[in-house]
Enzyme design. Sequence first.
Site, mmCIF file in Angstrom:
data_model
loop_
_atom_site.group_PDB
_atom_site.id
_atom_site.type_symbol
_atom_site.label_atom_id
_atom_site.label_comp_id
_atom_site.label_asym_id
_atom_site.label_seq_id
_atom_site.Cartn_x
_atom_site.Cartn_y
_atom_site.Cartn_z
ATOM 1 N N SER A 116 0.847 -1.190 0.000
ATOM 2 C CA SER A 116 0.000 0.000 0.000
ATOM 3 C C SER A 116 0.890 1.250 0.000
ATOM 4 C CB SER A 116 -0.966 -0.061 1.186
ATOM 5 O OG SER A 116 -2.029 0.835 1.031
ATOM 6 N N ASP A 256 -9.564 -5.259 -4.750
ATOM 7 C CA ASP A 256 -8.678 -4.334 -4.054
ATOM 8 C C ASP A 256 -9.124 -2.885 -4.210
ATOM 9 O OD1 ASP A 256 -6.325 -3.275 -2.848
ATOM 10 O OD2 ASP A 256 -5.091 -4.808 -3.817
ATOM 11 N N HIS A 283 -7.407 -6.030 -0.344
ATOM 12 C CA HIS A 283 -6.186 -5.247 -0.128
ATOM 13 C C HIS A 283 -5.090 -5.979 0.634
ATOM 14 C CE1 HIS A 283 -4.172 -1.419 -0.438
ATOM 15 N NE2 HIS A 283 -4.091 -1.238 0.863
#
Length: 305
Positions: A116, A256, A283
């Site tokens: 991320s 995601d 995610h």
Amino acid sequence: MIEVRALSLAPSAKGTVPFGEYRTWYRVTGELHCGRPALVVAHGGPGATHDALVNLAALAEDGWPVVHYDQIGNGGSTHLPGRGADFWTVQLFLDELDNLLRSLRIADDYVLFGHSWGGILAAKHASARPRGLRGLVIADAPASYPVWRSEMERLRSHLPPGVDDTLRRHETAGTTDSQEYLQAMTVFYNRHVCRLNPWPREYMATFMEVYNDPTVYFTMNGPTEFLVTGTLRDFSVTDCIADIEVPTLLISGRYDEATQAVVQPYQDLIPDVRWEIFEESSHVPNLEEPERFHEVMLAFLKSLG
């Protein structure tokens, strides 16, 4: 199961390293300087912790030492709740990563994994072509926050009727800390952040750490994943990722919040890259599909020679 085995692995070393007047917390699983590059894990947020990625430690059983660390401002590292936006910069976290690599004496031989926010940080680091970097994994990460913000609008528009209206009402009123907002936010998170029910305890640990000290997250990101109002709102690495020279693995989930449009610039611009999409994940594929995630990671590490 991979996640259970990883949680049972005792770290071979842990502690803190000085970073100027502050401290960066780290843990090592496996043995550094064993003839294989260390896998250094940069977590998301910004302002999260290593906990959601702790099952990557299982790769140490396959011979790759794994270094987790908590970025400054959260977890076991120095907390600085009084610092403002001028302190919390991308360069600060790049400098912290460089300092960690030097302090652990692995700057001449390492693979970098970024999840991320940690993925965009890792990409920026790799674009400077550090001599010791052997490979790069960018997981569930945006290449451009403007694109991310656009995609968040699209994902919000597909939430069940009334959910986005509730979110926007509280965002306009400045009441994003209300229970009603939290409940509506959870609808998005259960679709696009972690689809497991219940959430694994290691993911819950990271989530709670963010909100125990939200200084970094609120300053750089904003109140939620889908409302980026902080200093990162216009940040992008699309101007530099073509400079990445090492083999690069992209990872994302079919559901995601880091959508295909968010990840696509990495695929288009990095010269030596391949992309693995996890069909049952959002995610956190390392938690949602741990067995396949481990296989993909292990194959990539072996491919580096």
